[in-house]
Structure formats: C-alpha cells, structure tokens
Design a protein around this motif. Structure first.
Motif, PDB file in Angstrom:
ATOM      1  N   HIS A  37      50.147  34.778  39.044  1.00 42.36           N
ATOM      2  CA  HIS A  37      51.608  35.196  39.483  1.00 42.36           C
ATOM      3  C   HIS A  37      52.539  34.083  39.259  1.00 42.36           C
ATOM      4  N   GLN A  38      51.984  32.789  39.203  1.00 45.15           N
ATOM      5  CA  GLN A  38      52.814  31.611  38.782  1.00 45.15           C
ATOM      6  C   GLN A  38      53.404  31.906  37.278  1.00 45.15           C
ATOM      7  N   LEU A  39      52.424  32.033  36.336  1.00 49.50           N
ATOM      8  CA  LEU A  39      52.749  32.225  34.983  1.00 49.50           C
ATOM      9  C   LEU A  39      53.737  33.355  34.784  1.00 49.50           C
ATOM     10  N   ALA A  40      53.300  34.259  35.575  1.00 50.64           N
ATOM     11  CA  ALA A  40      54.441  35.429  35.196  1.00 50.64           C
ATOM     12  C   ALA A  40      55.787  34.964  35.814  1.00 50.64           C
ATOM     13  N   GLU A  41      55.900  34.339  36.946  1.00 55.44           N
ATOM     14  CA  GLU A  41      57.289  33.888  37.444  1.00 55.44           C
ATOM     15  C   GLU A  41      57.894  33.111  36.448  1.00 55.44           C
ATOM     16  N   ALA A 101      57.029  49.476  27.104  1.00 53.24           N
ATOM     17  CA  ALA A 101      56.706  48.351  27.903  1.00 53.24           C
ATOM     18  C   ALA A 101      55.238  47.953  28.013  1.00 53.24           C
ATOM     19  N   THR A 102      55.006  46.605  28.083  1.00 54.46           N
ATOM     20  CA  THR A 102      53.703  46.518  28.324  1.00 54.46           C
ATOM     21  C   THR A 102      53.188  45.979  29.661  1.00 54.46           C
ATOM     22  N   LEU A 103      52.139  46.310  29.801  1.00 46.29           N
ATOM     23  CA  LEU A 103      51.070  45.720  30.942  1.00 46.29           C
ATOM     24  C   LEU A 103      50.284  44.878  30.507  1.00 46.29           C
ATOM     25  N   HIS A 104      50.435  43.591  30.803  1.00 46.72           N
ATOM     26  CA  HIS A 104      49.385  42.589  30.316  1.00 46.72           C
ATOM     27  C   HIS A 104      48.324  42.419  31.257  1.00 46.72           C
ATOM     28  N   ILE A 105      47.191  42.902  31.104  1.00 42.50           N
ATOM     29  CA  ILE A 105      46.040  42.743  31.968  1.00 42.50           C
ATOM     30  C   ILE A 105      45.309  41.417  31.617  1.00 42.50           C
ATOM     31  N   VAL A 106      45.096  40.728  32.800  1.00 44.69           N
ATOM     32  CA  VAL A 106      44.318  39.328  32.925  1.00 44.69           C
ATOM     33  C   VAL A 106      42.940  39.663  33.691  1.00 44.69           C
ATOM     34  N   ARG A 107      41.995  38.995  33.097  1.00 40.30           N
ATOM     35  CA  ARG A 107      40.780  39.095  33.739  1.00 40.30           C
ATOM     36  C   ARG A 107      40.617  38.011  34.959  1.00 40.30           C
ATOM     37  N   CYS A 108      40.851  38.320  36.077  1.00 38.53           N
ATOM     38  CA  CYS A 108      40.547  37.152  37.081  1.00 38.53           C
ATOM     39  C   CYS A 108      39.224  37.316  37.805  1.00 38.53           C
ATOM     40  N   PHE A 109      38.380  38.206  37.511  1.00 40.41           N
ATOM     41  CA  PHE A 109      37.015  38.295  38.123  1.00 40.41           C
ATOM     42  C   PHE A 109      35.818  37.503  37.266  1.00 40.41           C
ATOM     43  N   GLU A 110      35.024  37.059  38.082  1.00 37.45           N
ATOM     44  CA  GLU A 110      33.762  36.396  37.453  1.00 37.45           C
ATOM     45  C   GLU A 110      32.573  37.388  37.475  1.00 37.45           C
ATOM     46  N   ASP A 111      31.981  37.597  36.546  1.00 41.43           N
ATOM     47  CA  ASP A 111      30.600  38.362  36.654  1.00 41.43           C
ATOM     48  C   ASP A 111      29.901  38.128  35.447  1.00 41.43           C
ATOM     49  N   THR A 160      59.284  37.218  35.260  1.00 40.92           N
ATOM     50  CA  THR A 160      58.792  38.628  35.438  1.00 40.92           C
ATOM     51  C   THR A 160      57.789  38.530  36.539  1.00 40.92           C
ATOM     52  N   LYS A 161      57.055  39.567  36.928  1.00 37.48           N
ATOM     53  CA  LYS A 161      56.097  39.711  38.154  1.00 37.48           C
ATOM     54  C   LYS A 161      54.583  39.927  37.582  1.00 37.48           C
ATOM     55  N   ALA A 162      53.831  39.753  38.651  1.00 39.74           N
ATOM     56  CA  ALA A 162      52.555  40.163  38.454  1.00 39.74           C
ATOM     57  C   ALA A 162      52.022  40.944  39.534  1.00 39.74           C
ATOM     58  N   VAL A 163      51.304  41.931  39.402  1.00 42.96           N
ATOM     59  CA  VAL A 163      50.590  42.689  40.522  1.00 42.96           C
ATOM     60  C   VAL A 163      48.904  42.631  40.521  1.00 42.96           C
ATOM     61  N   THR A 164      48.415  42.352  41.629  1.00 42.17           N
ATOM     62  CA  THR A 164      46.949  42.280  41.815  1.00 42.17           C
ATOM     63  C   THR A 164      46.334  43.566  41.923  1.00 42.17           C
ATOM     64  N   ILE A 165      45.452  43.744  40.884  1.00 39.97           N
ATOM     65  CA  ILE A 165      44.593  45.163  41.211  1.00 39.97           C
ATOM     66  C   ILE A 165      43.080  44.970  41.166  1.00 39.97           C
ATOM     67  N   SER A 166      42.271  45.392  42.298  1.00 37.91           N
ATOM     68  CA  SER A 166      40.931  45.181  42.154  1.00 37.91           C
ATOM     69  C   SER A 166      40.413  46.434  41.409  1.00 37.91           C
ATOM     70  N   PRO A 191      59.709  44.608  27.644  1.00 38.38           N
ATOM     71  CA  PRO A 191      59.556  43.891  28.754  1.00 38.38           C
ATOM     72  C   PRO A 191      57.879  43.872  29.212  1.00 38.38           C
ATOM     73  N   VAL A 192      57.493  42.908  29.870  1.00 39.30           N
ATOM     74  CA  VAL A 192      56.195  42.758  30.268  1.00 39.30           C
ATOM     75  C   VAL A 192      55.713  42.663  31.787  1.00 39.30           C
ATOM     76  N   LEU A 193      54.756  43.177  32.176  1.00 36.69           N
ATOM     77  CA  LEU A 193      54.508  43.149  33.758  1.00 36.69           C
ATOM     78  C   LEU A 193      53.032  42.813  33.650  1.00 36.69           C
ATOM     79  N   PHE A 194      52.621  41.637  34.510  1.00 34.09           N
ATOM     80  CA  PHE A 194      51.297  41.098  34.437  1.00 34.09           C
ATOM     81  C   PHE A 194      50.389  41.821  35.434  1.00 34.09           C
TER      82      PHE A 194
END
Ligand SMILES: Nc1nc2c(ncn2[C@@H]2O[C@H](COP(=O)(O)OP(=O)(O)O)[C@@H](O)[C@H]2O)c(=O)[nH]1
Ligand SMILES: [Mg+2]
Length: 362
Positions: free
Chosen positions: A221-225, A99-109, A229-235, A201-204
């Motif tokens: 989360h919207q795009l996952a829906e 399965a794939t975990l699709h990691i998406v950048r959501c932080f600005e730096d 599928t689902k998304a989880v948020t991780i710091s 299967p993919v999980l974001f």
C-alpha cells in the motif's frame, strides 16, 4: 470489447489464483513457474445500482451491465524484456490490455516456491517495474536514433519529437514510469505508435494468505501511494476457494464474512480500479437493451459510440445526453427532450460518468 486489465507479476505470486477468484473461470492453477502458457481471459459483469434504477423504466428491455475483462498474463521474470522465460509472449499479451493489475506476493508458504527465495514485496515490485521500463527504453532509444538522423539532415518537423523522446529517455533510464511524467497535450500523439508499457495505468494487488492484511501488504500500500496509485488486498486462495464452493452471490458473501471479509476482491478492485484507472460509465437505452458501458475518462463521444458499433465513430452526427438521475426522476428521454433537458453535443464532447447517451448517426 470491454475494458481489459492484465494481471502481471512474478511467477507463483498468485496471479492465476486471483484470476480464478475474479472470474471464477477455473483457470489452471499449479505450483510451477511457467504454468500459465496461454493467456486466460475472463469477462466479469460490473454491478451498478444506477443501471438497476434506469432499467425500472424500461422493464421490457434486457438489462446489460458493463464488463471488465481480465487477462491472466504469462509469467514475467527477470530478463523478460530480453526474451527470458516467456518474455516475448508476455510482452505481446501486455501490449493488448488497457491497464495492468500488478499482483504482489504477500503470503508466506514453504510449500509454494518463490522465484527469489523469500517474500519481499519491494524487491518483487522493482523486478517487474524494471523489466517494463527496460522494454520501453529499448523502444525509446530506437526512436531517438532515427529522429537524430532526421534532425541531422535538417528535418525541422522532427525537432520537437526528438526533444520529447530525449527527455523521455532520460526519465525512463532513471526509473520513472511514463505514466507519472507530465506530458503536454501536443506531445501525446508522439507516443501513439510506441504504445509504452509504463504508460498503462497500474493498480497493485497484495495477495495475502488467509489471515488478511499483514506487514507485507502494508508495504504494498505504501509503495502504491509513492507511485500515485492504489493497492487492494485480496486473500487470493481463500477467495478462489469460496468462489468454487458457493452457489450464488449471497452464499459467497456469507462465507467471506465468516473470514471477516466484507467486500469481495472483485468489488474492491472495481471500486479502486474505476478511480485509479480513470474509468467512467455511461448508459444507453436505445434498441432492445438498457446498457452500461465503460470508457476512459476524456473519451470523446464518437469513440464512446464506437464501443456500441464500430462505425458509429464515422457516422457520428451528434449525441443527446441526460444525467442518469434526471432520467430516473422524469422517466423517459422523450419527456426530457420535450422539457428541453436533453443536452446536444458534437464530436468534441467528453463523456461524463453517469451520462445517458442517445447517439445520432448518419
Ligand atoms: N498459502 C497461500 N498459497 C497461495 C495463495 N494464493 C496462491 N497460493 C498458491 O500459490 C501457488 C501459485 O499460485 P498461482 O496462482 O498459480 O501463481 P501464478 O504463477 O502467479 O499464477 C499455488 O499453489 C496457489 O495455491 C495464498 O493466498 N496463500
Ligand atoms: Mg499462473
């Protein structure tokens, strides 16, 4: 080997950072697009209170939790399907995961370069999806061509397969992932040697900065829906730092709580992952171990047995199955058997979440 999840995503989105957080394995993290040359593989135990309860009745045996394997896959960039960047290596690695975990950048730096200059989850997700779809399309087109040939020379057996792949070609070229298509039971065997990437299967995973949920992660989360599928948020960075500085689980949780994080990334992933990736856990109590195992929903008993011993599938005779909570109530499989509460099943049995299984082999 346990169930394996490959972390995919653009360079510098935080794959290695999250991999670290998940496995505390200390993979090399660098602010450089092609830094992940070798796949990093980490194996993590999956906590399960059911296993703890079962183990109480077998305290002389070793308790062995099931594991998830994470693979930090080399950077995927635009053009990877044609061999750009580490494209070919990427593809070889992703073929091997379940399965794939699709990691998406959501932080600005400003100190961390973004390959496309700005944070934009939708664009980033589509770049990755397009590469995977293109690769699948390449394989499908090859199939269609060779099947056309066979149909032309009157090979009747090729007709159904040809029509299937022609339909697939249409859908995939319009951007639809194969996992979201309805595929008939009879057609599934056609896909076996193609092993398409967009069937996995993919999980974001939305990698947010230290502040937690933000406008970008909400989009993920919207795009996952939309993709069913689902998304989880991780710091990512915060959690990997906590992993490195804390001594044990309790300390970890105390630190995370200080940042308002109730569940670690791993816990969130396990919870969402088992659901989205359609995983089930079964238990065994034979031999010197009480053990939990992970398989995909729909796995038949012999293939589940093969997780324990590769030759269990061939030597499979039947299996005896108890529900975990019944075992905990009664205390032993022998007693359950005497009470007639052990179900006997053959090779068509689909393993259910929470089964305790005794395999009878020749
Ligand atoms: N500010 C910030 N930086 C992060 C975060 N997660 C990762 N980074 C940084 O982004 C850079 C790239 O991360 P890395 O995990 O190597 O990305 P990969 O190329 O996807 O494996 C590193 O310098 C990380 O420290 C985060 O949540 N916030
Ligand atoms: Mg990396």
């Amino acid at each position: 080997m346990g169930f394996s999840c490959g972390l995919v995503g653009l360079p510098n989105v935080g794959k290695s950072t999250i991999f670290n957080a998940l496995t505390a394995a200390g993979a090399k993290v660098e602010n450089y697009p092609f830094s992940t040359i070798d796949p990093n593989v980490g194996v993590v135990p999956v906590p399960d209170p059911r296993l703890d309860q079962i183990h109480k009745f077998f305290s002389d045996k070793r308790k062995v939790p099931t594991t998830l394997q994470f693979v930090d896959i080399a950077g995927l960039v635009k053009g990877a399907s044609h061999g750009e960047g580490l494209g070919n290596q990427f593809l070889a690695e992703i073929r091997n995961v379940d399965a794939t975990l699709h990691i998406v950048r959501c932080f600005e730096d400003p100190n961390v370069a973004h390959v496309d200059g700005s944070v934009d989850p939708k664009r980033d997700i589509e770049v990755i999806e397009t590469e995977l779809l293109l690769k699948d399309l390449e394989g499908i087109e090859k199939k269609v061509r060779s099947l056309e040939q066979r149909v032309r020379v009157g090979d009747k057996a090729a007709k159904a397969e040809h029509d299937f792949f022609a339909r697939l070609q249409q859908a995939v070229s319009q951007g639809q992932a194969i996992r979201n298509l309805s595929i008939h039971e009879n057609e599934k065997p056609f896909l076996k040697d193609l092993d398409p990437l967009t069937l996995k299967p993919v999980l974001f995973v939305a990698n947010v900065g230290d502040q937690g949920e933000n406008e970008f992660s909400k989009i993920v989360h919207q795009l996952a829906e939309q993709r069913q599928t689902k998304a989880v948020t991780i710091s990512g960075r915060l959690e990997s730092e906590v992993m490195e500085t804390s001594q044990d689980d309790e300390e970890r949780h105390t630190y995370l709580k200080e940042y308002g994080i109730e569940q670690s990334g791993l816990e969130k992933l396990i919870r969402a992952g088992y659901e989205v990736l359609h995983l089930v856990t079964f238990f065994t109590t034979d031999g010197p171990e009480v053990r939990a195992w992970t398989v995909s929903k729909g796995t038949h008993a012999p293939q589940a047995g093969a997780k324990i011993h590769t030759d269990f599938a061939e030597r499979f005779v039947q299996c005896e199955v108890a529900r975990w909570d019944e075992l905990v109530k009664i205390g032993s499989l022998h007693k359950l058997r005497d009470l007639g509460h052990l179900a006997r099943h053959g090779e068509k049995y689909e393993v259910q979440d929470g089964d305790v299984i005794h395999f009878v082999v020749a």
